[in-house]
Structures are given as structure tokens and as C-alpha cells.
Design a protein around this motif. Sequence first.
Motif, PDB file in Angstrom:
ATOM      1  N   ASN A  49       0.703  -1.009  -0.015  1.00 48.56           N
ATOM      2  CA  ASN A  49       0.019   0.084   0.007  1.00 48.56           C
ATOM      3  C   ASN A  49       0.826   1.388   0.070  1.00 48.56           C
ATOM      4  O   ASN A  49       0.452   2.495   0.521  1.00 48.56           O
ATOM      5  N   LEU A  50       2.244   1.104  -0.716  1.00 45.45           N
ATOM      6  CA  LEU A  50       2.835   2.446  -0.712  1.00 45.45           C
ATOM      7  C   LEU A  50       2.266   3.164  -1.866  1.00 45.45           C
ATOM      8  O   LEU A  50       2.925   4.342  -1.978  1.00 45.45           O
ATOM      9  N   LEU A  51       1.743   2.969  -2.777  1.00 40.46           N
ATOM     10  CA  LEU A  51       1.029   3.777  -3.686  1.00 40.46           C
ATOM     11  C   LEU A  51      -0.070   4.579  -3.222  1.00 40.46           C
ATOM     12  O   LEU A  51      -0.358   5.653  -3.840  1.00 40.46           O
ATOM     13  N   GLY A  52      -0.409   4.412  -2.013  1.00 43.26           N
ATOM     14  CA  GLY A  52      -1.581   5.262  -1.504  1.00 43.26           C
ATOM     15  C   GLY A  52      -1.454   5.681  -0.253  1.00 43.26           C
ATOM     16  O   GLY A  52      -2.366   6.093   0.691  1.00 43.26           O
ATOM     17  N   VAL A  53      -0.085   6.077   0.139  1.00 47.77           N
ATOM     18  CA  VAL A  53       0.302   6.592   1.389  1.00 47.77           C
ATOM     19  C   VAL A  53      -0.587   7.746   1.960  1.00 47.77           C
ATOM     20  O   VAL A  53      -1.276   7.766   2.979  1.00 47.77           O
ATOM     21  N   PRO A  54      -0.713   8.907   1.164  1.00 47.61           N
ATOM     22  CA  PRO A  54      -1.273   9.945   1.840  1.00 47.61           C
ATOM     23  C   PRO A  54      -2.669  10.331   1.353  1.00 47.61           C
ATOM     24  O   PRO A  54      -3.222  11.241   1.667  1.00 47.61           O
ATOM     25  N   PHE A  55      -3.424   9.002   0.993  1.00 49.20           N
ATOM     26  CA  PHE A  55      -4.906   8.997   0.681  1.00 49.20           C
ATOM     27  C   PHE A  55      -5.499   8.479   1.754  1.00 49.20           C
ATOM     28  O   PHE A  55      -5.364   7.570   2.369  1.00 49.20           O
ATOM     29  N   PRO A  56      -6.913   8.948   1.870  1.00 47.08           N
ATOM     30  CA  PRO A  56      -7.774   8.385   2.892  1.00 47.08           C
ATOM     31  C   PRO A  56      -8.003   6.960   2.870  1.00 47.08           C
ATOM     32  O   PRO A  56      -8.152   6.427   1.879  1.00 47.08           O
ATOM     33  N   GLN A 105     -16.621   9.884  -8.759  1.00 48.50           N
ATOM     34  CA  GLN A 105     -15.083   9.685  -9.316  1.00 48.50           C
ATOM     35  C   GLN A 105     -14.151   9.223  -8.386  1.00 48.50           C
ATOM     36  O   GLN A 105     -13.350   8.461  -8.527  1.00 48.50           O
ATOM     37  N   LYS A 106     -14.210   9.800  -7.158  1.00 47.53           N
ATOM     38  CA  LYS A 106     -13.393   9.376  -6.106  1.00 47.53           C
ATOM     39  C   LYS A 106     -13.741   7.749  -5.765  1.00 47.53           C
ATOM     40  O   LYS A 106     -12.603   7.091  -5.669  1.00 47.53           O
ATOM     41  N   ARG A 107     -14.841   7.241  -5.566  1.00 42.41           N
ATOM     42  CA  ARG A 107     -15.098   5.909  -5.374  1.00 42.41           C
ATOM     43  C   ARG A 107     -14.648   4.768  -6.573  1.00 42.41           C
ATOM     44  O   ARG A 107     -14.119   3.802  -6.161  1.00 42.41           O
ATOM     45  N   ARG A 108     -14.704   5.374  -7.821  1.00 42.63           N
ATOM     46  CA  ARG A 108     -14.451   4.785  -8.862  1.00 42.63           C
ATOM     47  C   ARG A 108     -12.813   4.710  -9.100  1.00 42.63           C
ATOM     48  O   ARG A 108     -12.226   3.513  -9.588  1.00 42.63           O
ATOM     49  N   TYR A 109     -12.270   5.903  -9.215  1.00 40.01           N
ATOM     50  CA  TYR A 109     -10.911   5.948  -9.848  1.00 40.01           C
ATOM     51  C   TYR A 109     -10.054   6.132  -8.637  1.00 40.01           C
ATOM     52  O   TYR A 109      -8.933   5.581  -8.765  1.00 40.01           O
ATOM     53  N   LEU A 110      -9.922   7.209  -7.945  1.00 43.25           N
ATOM     54  CA  LEU A 110      -9.344   7.287  -6.708  1.00 43.25           C
ATOM     55  C   LEU A 110      -8.983   6.183  -6.067  1.00 43.25           C
ATOM     56  O   LEU A 110      -7.662   5.878  -5.664  1.00 43.25           O
ATOM     57  N   THR A 111      -9.906   5.514  -5.789  1.00 42.67           N
ATOM     58  CA  THR A 111      -9.884   4.162  -5.010  1.00 42.67           C
ATOM     59  C   THR A 111      -8.777   3.245  -5.648  1.00 42.67           C
ATOM     60  O   THR A 111      -7.992   2.531  -4.931  1.00 42.67           O
ATOM     61  N   GLN A 112      -9.121   2.990  -6.737  1.00 40.76           N
ATOM     62  CA  GLN A 112      -8.149   2.009  -7.783  1.00 40.76           C
ATOM     63  C   GLN A 112      -6.805   2.706  -7.665  1.00 40.76           C
ATOM     64  O   GLN A 112      -5.821   1.783  -7.693  1.00 40.76           O
ATOM     65  N   LEU A 113      -6.663   4.050  -7.796  1.00 36.14           N
ATOM     66  CA  LEU A 113      -5.285   4.390  -7.692  1.00 36.14           C
ATOM     67  C   LEU A 113      -4.683   4.188  -6.228  1.00 36.14           C
ATOM     68  O   LEU A 113      -3.424   4.055  -6.032  1.00 36.14           O
ATOM     69  N   ALA A 114      -5.405   4.570  -5.161  1.00 35.21           N
ATOM     70  CA  ALA A 114      -4.896   4.614  -3.893  1.00 35.21           C
ATOM     71  C   ALA A 114      -4.591   3.070  -3.340  1.00 35.21           C
ATOM     72  O   ALA A 114      -3.664   3.054  -2.605  1.00 35.21           O
ATOM     73  N   ASN A 115      -5.253   2.072  -3.869  1.00 34.31           N
ATOM     74  CA  ASN A 115      -5.224   0.822  -3.304  1.00 34.31           C
ATOM     75  C   ASN A 115      -4.242   0.020  -4.154  1.00 34.31           C
ATOM     76  O   ASN A 115      -3.828  -1.043  -4.004  1.00 34.31           O
ATOM     77  N   GLY A 116      -3.659   0.857  -5.216  1.00 38.98           N
ATOM     78  CA  GLY A 116      -2.641   0.104  -6.208  1.00 38.98           C
ATOM     79  C   GLY A 116      -3.228  -0.920  -7.220  1.00 38.98           C
ATOM     80  O   GLY A 116      -2.240  -1.347  -7.769  1.00 38.98           O
ATOM     81  N   SER A 117      -4.354  -1.166  -7.312  1.00 39.96           N
ATOM     82  CA  SER A 117      -4.746  -2.078  -8.296  1.00 39.96           C
ATOM     83  C   SER A 117      -4.563  -1.130  -9.805  1.00 39.96           C
ATOM     84  O   SER A 117      -4.647  -2.172 -10.500  1.00 39.96           O
ATOM     85  N   LYS A 118      -4.617   0.101  -9.897  1.00 42.98           N
ATOM     86  CA  LYS A 118      -4.438   0.642 -11.175  1.00 42.98           C
ATOM     87  C   LYS A 118      -3.178   1.711 -11.038  1.00 42.98           C
ATOM     88  O   LYS A 118      -3.196   2.260  -9.978  1.00 42.98           O
ATOM     89  N   LEU A 119      -2.417   1.763 -12.005  1.00 43.23           N
ATOM     90  CA  LEU A 119      -1.461   2.543 -12.007  1.00 43.23           C
ATOM     91  C   LEU A 119      -1.991   3.931 -12.657  1.00 43.23           C
ATOM     92  O   LEU A 119      -2.852   3.942 -13.747  1.00 43.23           O
ATOM     93  N   GLY A 120      -1.552   5.176 -12.389  1.00 39.29           N
ATOM     94  CA  GLY A 120      -1.823   6.509 -12.708  1.00 39.29           C
ATOM     95  C   GLY A 120      -0.714   7.403 -13.624  1.00 39.29           C
ATOM     96  O   GLY A 120       0.456   7.235 -13.463  1.00 39.29           O
ATOM     97  N   ALA A 121      -1.302   8.106 -14.266  1.00 38.77           N
ATOM     98  CA  ALA A 121      -0.223   9.169 -15.234  1.00 38.77           C
ATOM     99  C   ALA A 121      -1.078  10.493 -15.249  1.00 38.77           C
ATOM    100  O   ALA A 121      -2.253  10.578 -15.003  1.00 38.77           O
ATOM    101  N   PHE A 122      -0.347  11.501 -15.308  1.00 38.37           N
ATOM    102  CA  PHE A 122      -0.450  12.806 -15.192  1.00 38.37           C
ATOM    103  C   PHE A 122      -0.225  13.463 -16.810  1.00 38.37           C
ATOM    104  O   PHE A 122       1.083  13.846 -17.160  1.00 38.37           O
ATOM    105  N   ALA A 123      -1.241  13.662 -17.538  1.00 39.39           N
ATOM    106  CA  ALA A 123      -0.771  14.047 -18.698  1.00 39.39           C
ATOM    107  C   ALA A 123      -1.210  15.458 -19.170  1.00 39.39           C
ATOM    108  O   ALA A 123      -2.302  15.791 -19.706  1.00 39.39           O
ATOM    109  N   LEU A 124      -0.210  16.001 -18.860  1.00 38.92           N
ATOM    110  CA  LEU A 124      -0.082  17.564 -19.124  1.00 38.92           C
ATOM    111  C   LEU A 124       0.823  17.989 -20.197  1.00 38.92           C
ATOM    112  O   LEU A 124       0.338  19.136 -21.223  1.00 38.92           O
TER     113      LEU A 124
END
Length: 378
Positions: A49-56, A105-124
Motif C-alpha cells: 500500500n505504498l502507492l496510496g500513502v497520503p490518501f484516505p 469519481q473518487k469511489r471509482r478512480y481514486l480508490t483504484q489508484l490509492a489501493n494500487g490496483s491501477k497505475l496512474g499518469a498525469f498527462a499535461l
Amino acid sequence: MDFNLSDSQKMLQNMVKEIALKEVAPRAAEVDRTGSFPLENVKVLAKYNLLGVPFPVEYGGAGADMVSYAITIEELAQVCASTAFICAVHAVPAFCLQLSGSEEQKRRYLTQLANGSKLGAFALTEPNAGSDAAAIQTEAKLEGDEYVLNGSKCFITNAGYADIYVVFASTDKSKGARGISAFIVERGVKGLSFGRIEDKLGLRGSANGEVLLRDCRIPKENLIGREGEGLRIALAALDRARIGGAALGVGIAQAALNAAKDYAKKRVQFGQPIANLQAIQFMIADMATRVEAARLLTYRAARLADEGKRFTREAAMAKLYASEVAMKVTVDAVQIHGGYGLSKDWPVERYMRDAKAVAIIEGTSEIQRLVIARSELA
């Protein structure tokens, strides 16, 4: 200000250190040599759970704070900066959702990012919109119940490996920066593809590449916040990202300092360890002082974030100073190693290459100076 870590932060630090040494470090040199994405390391991060350290906790995270996030990145960076960078950048789209996403969005996407089941990217970033983020050309047009995205992004960390992309596009070019919006795009959606992955000097295990959008259709519900709020969403997330970037620099610098001290104690010249020579002692003293100052700046910014106070200026200071300290300390570590410092059989040359990247990622040193100056002169 209390400069001491809490008991829970110390426990986390010890845990991450142990995980990093046992499960991440053994692959670090090979990841750098081949430039391969360290998927096994990412799985290790998710496992603990190190991919979700600062998230609720309610959204799948560890429920820790931003200081803990900085500690995590620093400890990982001491053994494999590429893995630490992947972890740090993964948090940025999650920050976008945490700060600006709807509850759905938090329930569907943030949860997957925070629990590490999905990897995220920031496309700017785009070919003609790097430091000048407001100059992006990617467009999003609303057609019925869908947004249609067209454009290209470059130097996107985790490109091709991430499952969830927060993509920034213009919904109204006439409004300039105020016409930029943020969207959630999932890997596998029609119209999303990936181009060239960069062969880089440092942070070689992180995949930085092109994200291509060609008539990419997404549900209108994938808009984060409202139209025109994209740049605000990006900047708020980047403030937190800079704490991660600063911690990355601190970790690399600490690794170089540790290596330099160990080598200086063992290397014998003129009948004694070179650690006994004042020239080396002064270098070590300056290196240690710089690393500690960078760490304190980083923790200061993180603590302000945890207290809900404004920390844009402090995050920029931490990122600026830590990245420049990382460069200086790693160069000195190579110098202390002499000829061995140039050899790929020793890790300090990798630290030096990784350090150079830190001064560019999450906003260049020049951008950090602009942010700081604007705050000082406001």
C-alpha cells in the motif's frame, strides 16, 4: 515547529527502508542498465500500500499524511530513484481526484489508484507546452454525452503502463488558460494510443513517452470539476507533486552521501583512509549539511500541506533546493570515488544521472524560482 517524526512516521520509515532494501534494491542496477520499466517493483509498492500513502482509508489509501508521503519517496529513492519517481508521479492524478473529483469519481478512480490496483499518469506536457502549461493544444469537444479528445502529449511518466490518465485539454481556446479542462481517460478506450518512449540520461526505469489522442471518446462524466478549471486542478496537484520531487532529490542525495562516506572510510591512500584527509572531510561535511537542509525544507512544505495551509512557495523552495543539492552532492560523491566513480559497477554515477533529472521534472528549477519570486514580490 516540532522537527521530530511521530511514532507512526518512524514506523513507516523503518518499514519502507526494509522493503526498499530487500525487494527493490536488488533490481535497481538492472533497471537502470536496461531502461526497463520496473513492473515487479511497482507490484511490491502495491502489495504494501505504498502507492496510496497520503490518501484516505475510505478511498483505499493508507490514511497517512504528506510528511509520510515524503518519507516514502525518500526511502525508495535511496535504492532506486526510478521506482521512487514512478510512485511519486502515480500520486499526482490521484491528487487531482482527491482535491477536485466528484464523489463518484473518487469511489471509482481514486480508490483504484490509492489501493494500487491501477497505475496512474498525469498527462499535461505537450511538444509546445512544457513549462508554459497554458499553451496546450490538445482539444476536447462535447458531442452529446461524450467528450472527443484530439491531441498529443509527451514526456508523460508511466505512459503505456498506467491504467488511468488525467488528461488536460482545451474546451475553449478563446479563453486561453481559463479554457483548459481536466479529464479521466482509461487505458483501452478507443482513440488512446502510445508513441515513443524516451531513452533518458537518468531515471531510466520510468517510462516517459507520448500519449496520443485521436478522436478519443470518453463519457462527459469523466470531466473533473467544471470546464475551465483544468489549470487550477493541475497547479494544485503540482504543488503536492513538488513535495514528492523534493523528497526524490533528498533520497538520491542521501544515497550518494552514504556511498561517499563508506568509500572514504575504506579507501586507503598515503597510508591512511582518505576519510582522515581534511579535503575529504570538508566535502562530506558540506554534503551532509546540504542534505539535511533539503530534507527540512521538504518536511516543512509537507507539514504545511498537512495543516491545510498554503504551501505553494515552500513546495517550490523545497523542490528547487533539493534538486540542486542532489546534483551537487552526487557530483561530489563521484569525485570522492575517483576513477571508480565513473564506473557503472559503482552506483554513484547512476545517482548523478538521476539527480540531473530531478532539476527538470515537476517543473524546472527556473520555474520554481519564478514561483518563489512571484510569492516574494506579491
